[in-house]
Design an enzyme around this catalytic site. Structure first.
Site: not given
Length: 231
Positions: A179, A195
């Protein structure tokens, strides 16, 4: 490929990997800033999005982390495969047997990192951030952004940024994402809660190229503690 045992362990720590922005204490040390060449135009502000994407500040991004075509290190992988090297802080998108696009990324800090092969299950523009219940147990102030409450609205302040790619294994959401909303200074470092974080300009570019169902491979770290972790 992750083993069943490691995947179970992955699930056990799922509550820790909500992709939140890192909480970092910056030491009060004065260091001479490096001098970098002018940034490419694709790091200018983007004004065609639903929310503003500011320009990357000049002098803040080392050239090795600029988006760029490179010789494909994995010519046998199918087009669209995404390969992440956590030690180098690079994400490669395979364009052809000869060429890959390389992006700078930050990866999971110690205790939050993972490795293996996942499937790009779906993508979202300006995604909502839905905090897992186990993370809310540790940080009750995040309860307004729980799954039950619909998560955090997209836009400035949402830690997922402009785009998110969702990674699944065996049909199960790993809760790990690729992301946006990274800062230039963090690229090449281990700072996130698991992440893979990218600059918004870069994750928008990757989103437009990404192929549904493609493999996303996170290489094992070859360093005893992976990249230098920032806390």
């Amino acid at each position: 490929m992750l083993t069943r045992r490691s995947f179970v362990a992955l699930g056990a720590m799922a509550g820790l990997v909500a992709c939140a922005a890192p909480q970092i204490d910056t030491p009060d040390v004065q260091v001479a800033a490096p001098i970098y060449p002018p940034l490419p135009d694709f790091y200018d502000a983007i004004t065609t999005e639903p929310f503003p994407v500011p320009a990357i500040q000049e002098g803040s991004l080392a050239p090795e982390f600029w988006r760029q075509d490179v010789v494909n290190p994995w010519p046998k992988y199918a087009k669209g495969t995404i390969v992440i090297d956590p030690d180098a802080g690079f994400l490669h998108f395979i364009k052809s047997p000869d060429v890959a696009i390389r992006y700078g990324v930050s990866v999971g800090a110690a205790g939050f990192s993972w490795q293996g092969t996942a499937r790009l299950q779906f993508r979202r523009e300006w995604p909502r951030w839905k905090v897992p219940a186990t993370m809310i147990e540790r940080q009750p102030d995040l309860e307004p952004y729980s799954v039950a409450n619909g998560g955090m609205d997209p836009g400035p302040g949402n830690p997922l940024g402009a785009r998110a790619l969702y990674l699944f294994q065996n049909g199960v959401d790993t809760l790990y994402r690729v992301h946006g909303d990274a800062s230039p200074w963090e690229l090449g470092m281990a700072v996130s809660s698991g992440c893979i974080r990218m600059l918004n300009q870069d994750v928008i570019d990757l989103y437009d190229r990404a192929i549904h169902g493609a493999s996303v491979i996170v290489l094992p770290s070859l360093k005893p503690q992976g990249l230098e972790a920032v806390y």
